[in-house]
Motif scaffolding. Structure first.
Motif, PDB file in Angstrom:
ATOM      1  N   PRO A   1      14.046  22.065 -12.241  1.00  0.00           N
ATOM      2  CA  PRO A   1      14.408  23.269 -12.875  1.00  0.00           C
ATOM      3  C   PRO A   1      13.965  23.329 -14.399  1.00  0.00           C
ATOM      4  N   ARG A   2      14.116  22.271 -14.771  1.00  0.00           N
ATOM      5  CA  ARG A   2      13.776  22.007 -16.503  1.00  0.00           C
ATOM      6  C   ARG A   2      12.456  21.596 -16.759  1.00  0.00           C
ATOM      7  N   GLY A   3      11.664  21.707 -15.607  1.00  0.00           N
ATOM      8  CA  GLY A   3      10.120  21.735 -15.813  1.00  0.00           C
ATOM      9  C   GLY A   3       9.615  20.267 -15.240  1.00  0.00           C
ATOM     10  N   PRO A   4       8.292  20.063 -15.484  1.00  0.00           N
ATOM     11  CA  PRO A   4       7.568  18.704 -15.057  1.00  0.00           C
ATOM     12  C   PRO A   4       8.043  17.926 -15.709  1.00  0.00           C
ATOM     13  N   SER A   5       8.349  16.687 -15.084  1.00  0.00           N
ATOM     14  CA  SER A   5       8.532  15.150 -16.074  1.00  0.00           C
ATOM     15  C   SER A   5       7.880  14.060 -15.412  1.00  0.00           C
TER      16      SER A   5
ATOM     17  N   ASP B   1       9.296  -8.519 -12.895  1.00  0.00           N
ATOM     18  CA  ASP B   1      10.448  -8.940 -12.095  1.00  0.00           C
ATOM     19  C   ASP B   1      10.894  -7.722 -10.981  1.00  0.00           C
ATOM     20  N   GLN B   2      10.121  -6.721 -10.642  1.00  0.00           N
ATOM     21  CA  GLN B   2      10.425  -5.536 -10.307  1.00  0.00           C
ATOM     22  C   GLN B   2       9.320  -4.616  -9.532  1.00  0.00           C
ATOM     23  N   LEU B   3       9.465  -3.900  -8.442  1.00  0.00           N
ATOM     24  CA  LEU B   3       8.494  -2.897  -8.133  1.00  0.00           C
ATOM     25  C   LEU B   3       9.218  -1.889  -8.851  1.00  0.00           C
ATOM     26  N   VAL B   4       8.163  -0.851  -9.562  1.00  0.00           N
ATOM     27  CA  VAL B   4       8.754   0.488 -10.035  1.00  0.00           C
ATOM     28  C   VAL B   4       7.689   1.630  -9.604  1.00  0.00           C
ATOM     29  N   LEU B   5       8.329   2.685  -9.354  1.00  0.00           N
ATOM     30  CA  LEU B   5       7.534   3.917  -8.861  1.00  0.00           C
ATOM     31  C   LEU B   5       7.456   4.741 -10.070  1.00  0.00           C
ATOM     32  N   ALA B   6       6.273   5.223 -10.585  1.00  0.00           N
ATOM     33  CA  ALA B   6       5.902   6.133 -11.543  1.00  0.00           C
ATOM     34  C   ALA B   6       5.350   7.453 -11.121  1.00  0.00           C
ATOM     35  N   GLY B   7       6.065   8.659 -11.219  1.00  0.00           N
ATOM     36  CA  GLY B   7       5.588   9.894 -10.645  1.00  0.00           C
ATOM     37  C   GLY B   7       5.907  10.930 -11.449  1.00  0.00           C
TER      38      GLY B   7
ATOM     39  N   VAL C   1       9.336  14.848  -6.107  1.00  0.00           N
ATOM     40  CA  VAL C   1       8.230  14.131  -6.451  1.00  0.00           C
ATOM     41  C   VAL C   1       6.899  14.891  -6.183  1.00  0.00           C
ATOM     42  N   SER C   2       6.020  15.222  -6.907  1.00  0.00           N
ATOM     43  CA  SER C   2       4.653  15.778  -6.585  1.00  0.00           C
ATOM     44  C   SER C   2       3.578  14.731  -6.072  1.00  0.00           C
ATOM     45  N   PHE C   3       3.603  13.582  -6.644  1.00  0.00           N
ATOM     46  CA  PHE C   3       2.768  12.494  -6.572  1.00  0.00           C
ATOM     47  C   PHE C   3       3.039  11.297  -7.317  1.00  0.00           C
ATOM     48  N   SER C   4       2.903  10.120  -6.776  1.00  0.00           N
ATOM     49  CA  SER C   4       3.382   9.061  -7.758  1.00  0.00           C
ATOM     50  C   SER C   4       2.760   7.775  -7.162  1.00  0.00           C
ATOM     51  N   PHE C   5       2.970   6.714  -8.083  1.00  0.00           N
ATOM     52  CA  PHE C   5       2.189   5.361  -8.313  1.00  0.00           C
ATOM     53  C   PHE C   5       2.897   4.289  -7.982  1.00  0.00           C
ATOM     54  N   LEU C   6       2.581   3.143  -6.989  1.00  0.00           N
ATOM     55  CA  LEU C   6       3.788   2.050  -7.144  1.00  0.00           C
ATOM     56  C   LEU C   6       3.112   0.907  -8.017  1.00  0.00           C
ATOM     57  N   ILE C   7       3.806   0.516  -8.785  1.00  0.00           N
ATOM     58  CA  ILE C   7       3.408  -0.610  -9.897  1.00  0.00           C
ATOM     59  C   ILE C   7       4.214  -1.940  -9.886  1.00  0.00           C
TER      60      ILE C   7
ATOM     61  N   VAL D   1       0.795  -1.169   0.030  1.00  0.00           N
ATOM     62  CA  VAL D   1      -0.084  -0.064   0.165  1.00  0.00           C
ATOM     63  C   VAL D   1       0.904   1.387  -0.031  1.00  0.00           C
ATOM     64  N   PHE D   2       0.559   2.292  -0.840  1.00  0.00           N
ATOM     65  CA  PHE D   2       1.382   3.314  -1.020  1.00  0.00           C
ATOM     66  C   PHE D   2       0.819   4.571  -1.066  1.00  0.00           C
ATOM     67  N   GLY D   3       1.291   5.630  -0.408  1.00  0.00           N
ATOM     68  CA  GLY D   3       0.305   7.044  -0.292  1.00  0.00           C
ATOM     69  C   GLY D   3       0.648   7.724  -1.763  1.00  0.00           C
ATOM     70  N   ILE D   4      -0.241   7.872  -2.662  1.00  0.00           N
ATOM     71  CA  ILE D   4      -0.021   8.665  -3.620  1.00  0.00           C
ATOM     72  C   ILE D   4       0.566  10.164  -3.682  1.00  0.00           C
ATOM     73  N   TYR D   5       0.354  10.726  -2.494  1.00  0.00           N
ATOM     74  CA  TYR D   5       0.777  12.006  -2.064  1.00  0.00           C
ATOM     75  C   TYR D   5       1.596  11.762  -0.936  1.00  0.00           C
ATOM     76  N   SER D   6       1.404  11.333   0.188  1.00  0.00           N
ATOM     77  CA  SER D   6       2.165  11.082   1.219  1.00  0.00           C
ATOM     78  C   SER D   6       3.461  10.408   1.193  1.00  0.00           C
ATOM     79  N   CYS D   7       3.392   9.233   0.180  1.00  0.00           N
ATOM     80  CA  CYS D   7       4.506   8.350  -0.203  1.00  0.00           C
ATOM     81  C   CYS D   7       5.099   7.733   0.744  1.00  0.00           C
ATOM     82  N   PHE D   8       3.770   7.414   1.886  1.00  0.00           N
ATOM     83  CA  PHE D   8       4.175   6.129   2.891  1.00  0.00           C
ATOM     84  C   PHE D   8       4.072   5.034   2.193  1.00  0.00           C
ATOM     85  N   ILE D   9       4.692   3.967   2.797  1.00  0.00           N
ATOM     86  CA  ILE D   9       4.732   2.669   2.075  1.00  0.00           C
ATOM     87  C   ILE D   9       4.761   1.530   2.969  1.00  0.00           C
ATOM     88  N   SER D  10       3.802   0.623   3.115  1.00  0.00           N
ATOM     89  CA  SER D  10       3.880  -0.653   4.028  1.00  0.00           C
ATOM     90  C   SER D  10       3.307  -1.828   3.150  1.00  0.00           C
ATOM     91  N   ALA D  11       3.791  -3.133   3.638  1.00  0.00           N
ATOM     92  CA  ALA D  11       3.303  -4.117   2.943  1.00  0.00           C
ATOM     93  C   ALA D  11       2.549  -5.332   3.726  1.00  0.00           C
TER      94      ALA D  11
END
Length: 388
Positions: free
Chosen positions: A271-275, A260-266, A250-256, A221-231
């Motif tokens: 300074p170069r702008g949003p990504s 063969d791996q856990l990936v965080l997408a956020g 990071v402003s917000f992110s999703f755990l996927i 379980v992952f907090g999209i905005y809080s970034c807390f994580i527990s399993a």
């Protein structure tokens, strides 16, 4: 013998099955109507198993649009990454029957699930229209996280876990309710109470604020905005210590959960702008390392405005080695991009996916998920119903 009179039976059923297994799913559906021999080969359990283990087939990306006023405006689509096609689906394949008032709609690991006004769950294998009603939850809730997992018996039976959500009393959210974790066993039609979600998630414990990932016997379980994580350990029934997983900027992110791996997408602000960035996450240490950045031109093609909050409608889902980034707001038919992570090299490649086939309604809510689908379910529906 000329090509026009080639006798395909000379190939043998095993070789024919191998050749057919390399086709995208829509092409396999059409091939099943060519002749009785191909239909019999494609309909066998061994062919379905061949597909499930093939590296040529990826899970589908589902997008369901829900209209809260007019049910006839509900729409559902499935994206097949192997053929690069959106398949329009009859809403009846993924939405519960109208006589079952439903609230939250969720897709996970081959099932579509929905909470109902009667404190029960409805669930059905994807594309099967075989809905089952569970016994009442011990703790009724709306917008929970749900994960479907194998029961470990080797029989192919599944259970599903329900975590978090909100409970209403007199139209108000009950902020004191612990909402214990519950695990449902379909064979017994029984719920099992488990330790509740850690209190760190109390301020935002619904699917609006949390996301989840099933990986190696744990429900993260992952907090999209809080970034807390527990399993939550699915066999030993305990929660791991709550940690914070927040890459810089990071402003917000999703755990996927990928193959063969856990990936965080956020979404990152720099300074170069949003990504939109991807990080590989070590499930033991929760350390992260960047693996990809979405090309800027692809990111900005998901939007048409210049508002400061335009990125707030970004959503990320994925399964296998594919991660989808898309805009949940109505714009150019819900545009999306996909990143494919090469299992061998780890290299990431990005591309746009086609727009949804028109006409597309404007929805009050969009439900999205990735899932594999048993070929038998697809064949039972037929070519016409899934728009192949």
């Amino acid at each position: 013998m000329s090509d026009s009179h080639l006798d395909w039976t000379l190939l043998g059923s095993d070789l024919t099955a191998l050749i057919l297994s390399h086709l995208p799913i829509p092409s396999i559906i059409r091939a099943s109507a060519v002749c009785k021999l191909w239909r019999s080969i494609i309909s066998t359990p061994s062919f379905s198993k061949l597909l499930s283990t093939s590296a040529h087939h990826h899970p589908w990306f589902f997008l369901l649009g829900q209209n809260n006023i007019f049910l006839k405006n509900n729409q559902s689509f499935a994206f097949d990454p192997d053929s690069n096609l959106w398949l329009p689906l009859p809403p009846s394949l993924l939405f519960p029957p109208p006589h079952y008032p439903h609230h939250s709609l969720i897709g996970s690991n081959g099932l579509v699930l929905s909470t109902t006004s009667s404190s029960r769950f409805l669930f059905s294998p994807i594309l099967s229209k075989s809905w089952h009603l569970t016994s009442p939850l011990r703790f009724p809730r709306s917008n929970p996280l749900v994960g479907v997992f194998s029961d470990g018996s080797g029989s192919g039976s599944t259970k599903f876990i329900v975590v978090g959500g909100v409970r209403f009393i007199g139209g108000l959210v009950d902020i004191e309710d612990r909402l214990d974790v519950e695990i449902y066993t379909p064979n017994l039609d029984a719920w099992e109470l488990c330790p509740p979600l850690p209190v760190d998630f109390r301020s935002g414990n619904s699917s609006q604020w949390l996301c989840s990932a099933l990986y190696k016997g744990k429900f993260y379980v992952f907090g999209i905005y809080s970034c807390f994580i527990s399993a939550f350990h699915l066999t030993k029934h305990f929660w791991t210590e709550v940690q914070t997983l927040r890459p810089p900027g990071v402003s917000f992110s999703f755990l996927i959960a990928c193959r063969d791996q856990l990936v965080l997408a956020g979404l990152c602000n720099s300074p170069r702008g949003p990504s939109v960035n991807l990080w590989r996450v070590d499930e033991e240490t929760m350390e992260f390392s960047e693996i990809a950045i979405m090309p800027q031109d692809l990111l900005y093609k998901l939007f048409d405005g210049d508002g400061d909050d335009k990125f707030a409608s970004l959503k990320c889902v994925g399964l296998g080695n594919l991660i989808y980034v898309f805009n949940e707001e109505y714009h150019k038919s819900y545009p999306a991009c996909v990143c494919e992570i090469n299992s061998g090299t780890g290299k990431c490649s990005w591309r746009r996916i086609p727009h949804l086939p028109k006409p597309v309604s404007q929805f009050h809510k969009v439900i999205s998920f990735c899932s594999t689908i048993p070929l038998g379910n697809i064949l039972r529906i037929g070519e016409e119903e899934i728009g192949a």
